[in-house]
Enzyme design. Sequence first.
Site, short mmCIF file in Angstrom:
data_model
loop_
_atom_site.label_atom_id
_atom_site.label_comp_id
_atom_site.label_asym_id
_atom_site.label_seq_id
_atom_site.Cartn_x
_atom_site.Cartn_y
_atom_site.Cartn_z
N SER A 1 45.38 46.80 33.54
CA SER A 1 46.63 46.57 32.82
C SER A 1 47.64 47.68 33.11
O SER A 1 48.81 47.56 32.76
CB SER A 1 46.38 46.58 31.31
OG SER A 1 45.36 45.71 30.96
N HIS B 1 46.66 40.57 37.46
CA HIS B 1 46.67 40.90 36.03
C HIS B 1 46.75 39.61 35.22
O HIS B 1 47.82 39.00 35.09
CB HIS B 1 47.86 41.84 35.72
CG HIS B 1 47.88 42.31 34.31
ND1 HIS B 1 49.02 42.36 33.55
CD2 HIS B 1 46.87 42.73 33.50
CE1 HIS B 1 48.72 42.81 32.35
NE2 HIS B 1 47.42 43.03 32.29
N GLU C 1 50.14 37.97 36.68
CA GLU C 1 51.00 38.94 37.35
C GLU C 1 50.27 39.40 38.62
O GLU C 1 49.15 39.91 38.53
CB GLU C 1 51.23 40.17 36.47
CG GLU C 1 52.41 40.07 35.55
CD GLU C 1 52.61 41.35 34.73
OE1 GLU C 1 53.76 41.68 34.46
OE2 GLU C 1 51.62 42.01 34.36
N ASN D 1 53.62 44.25 30.34
CA ASN D 1 53.20 45.35 29.45
C ASN D 1 54.27 46.42 29.30
O ASN D 1 54.32 47.12 28.29
CB ASN D 1 51.89 45.98 29.94
CG ASN D 1 50.68 45.17 29.50
OD1 ASN D 1 50.80 44.32 28.63
ND2 ASN D 1 49.54 45.42 30.10
N1 NAD Z 1 41.73 42.92 26.77
C1 NAD Z 1 42.84 42.36 27.25
O1 NAD Z 1 43.54 41.62 26.55
C2 NAD Z 1 43.23 42.60 28.69
C3 NAD Z 1 44.32 41.89 29.24
C4 NAD Z 1 44.64 42.08 30.60
C5 NAD Z 1 43.91 42.97 31.37
N2 NAD Z 1 42.87 43.66 30.79
C6 NAD Z 1 42.12 44.58 31.64
O2 NAD Z 1 40.87 44.01 31.97
C7 NAD Z 1 39.88 45.03 32.14
C8 NAD Z 1 38.69 44.74 31.24
O3 NAD Z 1 39.11 44.66 29.90
P1 NAD Z 1 38.20 43.92 28.79
O4 NAD Z 1 39.08 43.71 27.61
O5 NAD Z 1 37.47 42.79 29.41
O6 NAD Z 1 37.16 45.11 28.45
P2 NAD Z 1 35.70 44.98 27.79
O7 NAD Z 1 35.48 46.28 27.10
O8 NAD Z 1 35.57 43.71 27.01
O9 NAD Z 1 34.72 44.84 29.06
C9 NAD Z 1 34.55 45.84 30.02
C10 NAD Z 1 33.26 45.54 30.78
O10 NAD Z 1 33.16 46.46 31.87
C11 NAD Z 1 31.78 46.77 32.03
N3 NAD Z 1 31.61 47.97 32.82
C12 NAD Z 1 31.81 49.27 32.47
N4 NAD Z 1 31.51 50.07 33.51
C13 NAD Z 1 31.12 49.27 34.53
C14 NAD Z 1 30.68 49.49 35.86
N5 NAD Z 1 30.59 50.74 36.35
N6 NAD Z 1 30.35 48.43 36.63
C15 NAD Z 1 30.46 47.16 36.13
N7 NAD Z 1 30.87 46.89 34.88
C16 NAD Z 1 31.18 47.92 34.09
C17 NAD Z 1 31.30 46.92 30.59
O11 NAD Z 1 29.86 46.84 30.52
C18 NAD Z 1 32.00 45.72 29.94
O12 NAD Z 1 31.20 44.56 30.04
C19 NAD Z 1 40.58 46.35 31.83
O13 NAD Z 1 41.01 46.91 33.04
C20 NAD Z 1 41.77 45.92 30.98
O14 NAD Z 1 42.86 46.80 31.03
C21 NAD Z 1 42.51 43.50 29.48
#
Ligand code: NAD
Length: 298
Positions: A119, A140, A152, A190
Amino acid sequence: MNVRKLFILGAGFMGMGIAQTAITSGINVTVFDINEKQLAKGRDTVEKMLQKNVNKGRMEENDMKSALANLSFTTEISDCSDADFIIEAATENQDIKISIIKEVDKYAKDTAILTSNTSSISITTLAGHIKNPARFIGMHFFSPVPLINLLEVVKGLQTSKETIEKTIAFGEKLGKVCIISKDEPGFIVNRMLIPMLNEAFVLIERGIGTIEEIDEGMRLGLNHPMGPLELVDMIGIDIELAVMEVLYHEIGDPKYRPAVLLRRMAAAGHLGRKTGKGFYIYHEDGTKTPNTDLLYCK
Ligand SMILES: NC(=O)c1ccc[n+]([C@@H]2O[C@H](COP(=O)([O-])OP(=O)(O)OC[C@H]3O[C@@H](n4cnc5c(N)ncnc54)[C@H](O)[C@@H]3O)[C@@H](O)[C@H]2O)c1
């Protein structure tokens, strides 16, 4: 480019949302995570979401079965070796993302396109850690991924035209409308959304409105489908804070400086829906009530 196989790194909220969208678009998906519990939880979530669609008459039972047959899980990163597209959707932390991207680059085929769902972290910076930065790009997605139609596409300084074109075609195959952003902090959406959300936290800190009033204000007054505090609970307080830290550090403008309340909530582990408590408390019967511990009181 005919994308037959997608490899997703991270079985969290976003990784599984992207996986669900892709398997229902006929793409073969393998999801990797270091945490086996997350993989099991991810499988369960997708099965429940698809079953819900079948129960509501939005999907045929057979289509659900074929979609689920497209989904597999692994704890071996080398299983990415036959993937056409790779999407990194792990924790929002630059060091974690760099180490995953370096590792996946060892096994990915030369024609594969590597992407990140970050993000806030610079796509150009991440691209600097793979053999061929021209095939690295930002994808994104927005949450919940199966419902939100925007993607995005973030162009790093070295991203090639061919990579952009293939990514847009893939995004469209997933049913998304693509907009292209320059690699600047917060990209397009964002950059505008974050200061608005931060102001909602400040309103709580100053006792200007209650949690429900702030959310209702934006839902009714601006026709937003959900209020800012409901939205942050869905995104995750930890993710929101990590994104704000990057934006504030890179842009320097105080409007991106995370409200103290956000830091305190992250420290307390009140991360929103995923932990059952954030700006709201989420009950087992599916209802939610405001977290009144956050309100000003003597
Ligand atoms: N939450 C949102 O609304 C949103 C929206 C757009 C983008 N994002 C982006 O998406 C990404 C994930 O966000 P999320 O909300 O799914 O987070 P989350 O906390 O739900 O999930 C993160 C996952 O990453 C895994 N992880 C951690 N270290 C790891 C590694 N070394 N190898 C493989 N997996 C690993 C964790 O075990 C977990 O399952 C982030 O970069 C975030 O900025 C999130």
